[in-house]
Design an enzyme around this catalytic site. Sequence first.
Site, PDB file in Angstrom:
ATOM      1  N   SER A  50       8.115  11.994  -2.314  1.00 22.20           N
ATOM      2  CA  SER A  50       6.912  12.475  -3.013  1.00 22.20           C
ATOM      3  C   SER A  50       7.158  12.935  -4.438  1.00 22.20           C
ATOM      4  CB  SER A  50       6.259  13.607  -2.223  1.00 22.20           C
ATOM      5  OG  SER A  50       5.563  13.063  -1.140  1.00 22.20           O
ATOM      6  N   LYS A  53       5.356  11.022  -6.965  1.00 19.72           N
ATOM      7  CA  LYS A  53       3.936  11.272  -7.268  1.00 19.72           C
ATOM      8  C   LYS A  53       3.749  11.878  -8.662  1.00 19.72           C
ATOM      9  CE  LYS A  53       2.975  12.050  -2.326  1.00 19.72           C
ATOM     10  NZ  LYS A  53       2.749  13.093  -1.297  1.00 19.72           N
ATOM     11  N   TYR A 177       2.528   2.243  -2.264  1.00 21.46           N
ATOM     12  CA  TYR A 177       2.885   3.656  -2.098  1.00 21.46           C
ATOM     13  C   TYR A 177       4.243   3.829  -1.407  1.00 21.46           C
ATOM     14  CZ  TYR A 177       2.646   8.369  -0.116  1.00 21.46           C
ATOM     15  OH  TYR A 177       2.943   9.653   0.270  1.00 21.46           O
ATOM     16  N   TYR A 225       2.959  21.564  -1.412  1.00 23.67           N
ATOM     17  CA  TYR A 225       1.977  21.554  -0.302  1.00 23.67           C
ATOM     18  C   TYR A 225       1.615  22.975   0.105  1.00 23.67           C
ATOM     19  CZ  TYR A 225       4.074  16.946  -0.321  1.00 23.67           C
ATOM     20  OH  TYR A 225       4.563  15.743  -0.716  1.00 23.67           O
ATOM     21  N   VAL A 243      10.078  14.591   0.957  1.00 20.70           N
ATOM     22  CA  VAL A 243      10.656  14.738   2.297  1.00 20.70           C
ATOM     23  C   VAL A 243      12.056  14.149   2.405  1.00 20.70           C
ATOM     24  CG1 VAL A 243       8.523  14.997   3.642  1.00 20.70           C
ATOM     25  CG2 VAL A 243       9.450  12.705   3.220  1.00 20.70           C
TER      26      VAL A 243
HETATM   27  N1  GLU Z   1       6.437   8.952   1.838  1.00 23.17           N
HETATM   28  C1  GLU Z   1       6.167  10.242   2.425  1.00 23.17           C
HETATM   29  C2  GLU Z   1       4.863  10.197   3.175  1.00 23.17           C
HETATM   30  O1  GLU Z   1       3.927   9.617   2.700  1.00 23.17           O
HETATM   31  C3  GLU Z   1       6.134  11.249   1.341  1.00 23.17           C
HETATM   32  C4  GLU Z   1       5.901  12.658   1.820  1.00 23.17           C
HETATM   33  C5  GLU Z   1       6.692  13.679   1.043  1.00 23.17           C
HETATM   34  O2  GLU Z   1       7.710  13.345   0.441  1.00 23.17           O
HETATM   35  O3  GLU Z   1       6.312  14.858   1.055  1.00 23.17           O
HETATM   36  O4  GLU Z   1       4.746  10.720   4.245  1.00 23.17           O
END
Ligand code: GLU
Length: 290
Positions: A50, A53, A177, A225, A243
């Site tokens: 993530s 992003k 994605y 988050y 993650v």
């Molecule tokens: N590719 C992971 C997902 O979409 C990213 C989530 C993350 O890194 O927090 O679940």
Amino acid sequence: MTIAEDRGTVANYIPELAKIEVGQFALAVALPSGEVFSAGASDVPFSIQSISKVFTLAIALGRLGDQLWSRVGREPSGLAFNSILQLEQENGIPRNPFVNAGALVVTDAILSGHKPREVLGDLLRFIRAAAEDEDIHINEIVARSEQATSHRNIALAEFMAAMGNMRNPTALTIGTYVHQCAVEMTTAQLARAGRFLLGAAGCPRLVSPARVRRINALMMMCGHYDGSGEFAYRVGLPGKSGVGGGILAIAPGKASIAVWSPGLNAQGNSKLGTEAIEALTKATGWSVFG
Ligand code: GLU
């Protein structure tokens, strides 16, 4: 401070990430000049997940400007990264660009008028320019591993499509994605790449100073988050977790910090990574809150 013995748990819902050895750790600090100070396994590539992003948001704002905000909000969600709860109550408009639903909207926005291959090429060009390093790639095995288990993200994308907030076939958006999330970088590369958010002389200037401030604001409020408040309280810097166990944190004007330790806490953020950045900001006084 004492570093906890418990390193947390590796992400187990993406099979390739579940195989990663939990005991690994690396930290790198990049100054505006590009000079990097590092410790631990700072030359081992890991899945940025993530943290990607942040880069796609910068690209989307560059292409769409403020129009993006008609499709995604700028408020903390207070919910897990992959939660679907708010989406129905809020008519398919995700709370922010860093929860999965919001990131899917951002990816969908930059996909319009382009092929997934072109979008991923633009993303790699952006990250390589930010890091001033061409040796940054996508791990296809990790991307496929996530793609095969993307049921929740598919649910989020399909729900948003039903609410009129997806412009491209959801399979294309999901495919793009999972590849953006599968970019691999070392902490040294990631720390250097974060310099475009420092707003200091000598850093790659890939977005305007006004946009740097706004991306940092979003990272502070939403980058971890439902653990964003705790990260702001303990570390006091804008940050974005993934993650894969990575965290990028920005000390505006001073340093870009990347840490990696794959064990996650209950909110899906690197456990030891958070502790390490907390110790670093305590020792340096780099918190934006003084
Ligand atoms: N590719 C992971 C997902 O979409 C990213 C989530 C993350 O890194 O927090 O679940």
